[in-house]
Enzyme design. Structure first.
Site, short mmCIF file in Angstrom:
data_model
loop_
_atom_site.label_atom_id
_atom_site.label_comp_id
_atom_site.label_asym_id
_atom_site.label_seq_id
_atom_site.Cartn_x
_atom_site.Cartn_y
_atom_site.Cartn_z
N ASP A 1 0.86 -1.18 0.00
CA ASP A 1 0.00 0.00 0.00
C ASP A 1 0.89 1.23 0.00
O ASP A 1 1.73 1.39 0.90
CB ASP A 1 -0.90 0.02 1.24
CG ASP A 1 -1.98 -1.06 1.20
OD1 ASP A 1 -1.98 -1.85 0.25
OD2 ASP A 1 -2.82 -1.08 2.12
N ASP B 1 -15.34 -3.28 -1.57
CA ASP B 1 -15.06 -3.07 -0.15
C ASP B 1 -16.39 -2.93 0.56
O ASP B 1 -17.26 -2.18 0.12
CB ASP B 1 -14.24 -1.78 0.05
CG ASP B 1 -12.94 -1.81 -0.75
OD1 ASP B 1 -12.39 -2.90 -0.94
OD2 ASP B 1 -12.48 -0.73 -1.17
#
EC number: 5.3.1.16
Length: 244
Positions: free
Chosen positions: A8, A129
């Protein structure tokens, strides 16, 4: 099922967030390309990259780091974060990214997914998500009124390579993935599902392997491989031999 380490990116560094909150970040590595090489060395077959700044800004932000990662490794990559249109998809694929992940854009503009799958077959992944089963968008800042299963069903027949399902209540919390929600999604669709969010031990990976026949193609792990809670090489070996 394969184990997929995550990188990330925030301001050019490898970080992990807690529950998707940008202010709750921990920097794990200043050099993403070095980190990518390390995951490849430990046996990763696919690398998951997220441009966190891009996800929140709605446009690419960490291109230099992404390019450095692609040049550093031979294994394929998948990338998400701030990808909202065809030119951006094309630019990343031209850069050497293997698959592009559409998240917020997929929820707001399913036609983009359809067009992207037509133009770049086998190279488009949808990221869903969810919080308590409801889809979250815009870097998880906004929860919608759409269920994860209903959204996933929209993409049946488009040619989507995979769906990455992240339970954001679990992400970065080291509590284990939401096995039941992941299985329910995988069983509701024919598209392969990659589990993400909360994968924090070899036991979690075994639990996902137990529902592999539901349509689980992989498990993404981030924080756990950085803190040492999961040894990536051991996790890769576990999936290769089909369990303990």
């Amino acid at each position: 099922m394969i184990v997929i380490p995550a990188i990330d990116l925030k301001e050019g560094k490898c970080v992990r967030l807690e529950q998707g909150l940008m202010e709750k970040d921990t920097v794990f590595c200043d050099n993403p390309a070095d980190q990518a090489r390390e995951w490849e060395r430990q046996g990763a077959e696919l690398l998951h990259i997220v441009d966190l700044d891009g996800a929140f800004a709605g446009e690419p932000k960490n291109r230099a780091s992404i390019e450095a990662i692609v040049k550093a490794i031979a294994i394929p990559t998948q990338l998400g974060g701030g990808i909202r249109d065809i030119p951006t998809i094309e630019a990343y694929l031209s850069l050497g990214i293997g698959r592009v992940i559409l998240g917020t854009a997929a929820q707001r503009n399913p036609e983009l997914v359809e067009e992207a799958c037509r133009l770049f077959p086998g190279r488009i992944v949808v990221g869903i998500d969810a919080k308590n089963g409801m889809v979250a968008v815009q870097g998880w800042a906004e929860v919608t009124g759409v269920t994860a299963v209903d959204l996933a069903k929209r993409f049946e027949g488009y040619g989507v390579a995979a769906i990455i399902y992240t339970d954001i209540a679990r992400d970065g919390m080291m509590q284990g993935p939401n096995i039941e929600a992941t299985r329910a999604l995988a069983e509701a669709i024919s598209i392969p599902v990659i589990a993400s969010g909360g994968v924090s031990s070899l036991k979690d990976i075994e639990n996902l392997m137990a529902i592999e026949t539901s349509g689980i193609a992989g498990a993404i792990t981030g924080k756990a491989v950085y803190t040492g809670a999961i040894n990536l090489a051991e996790a890769v070996a576990l999936t290769k031999r089909g369990g303990a």
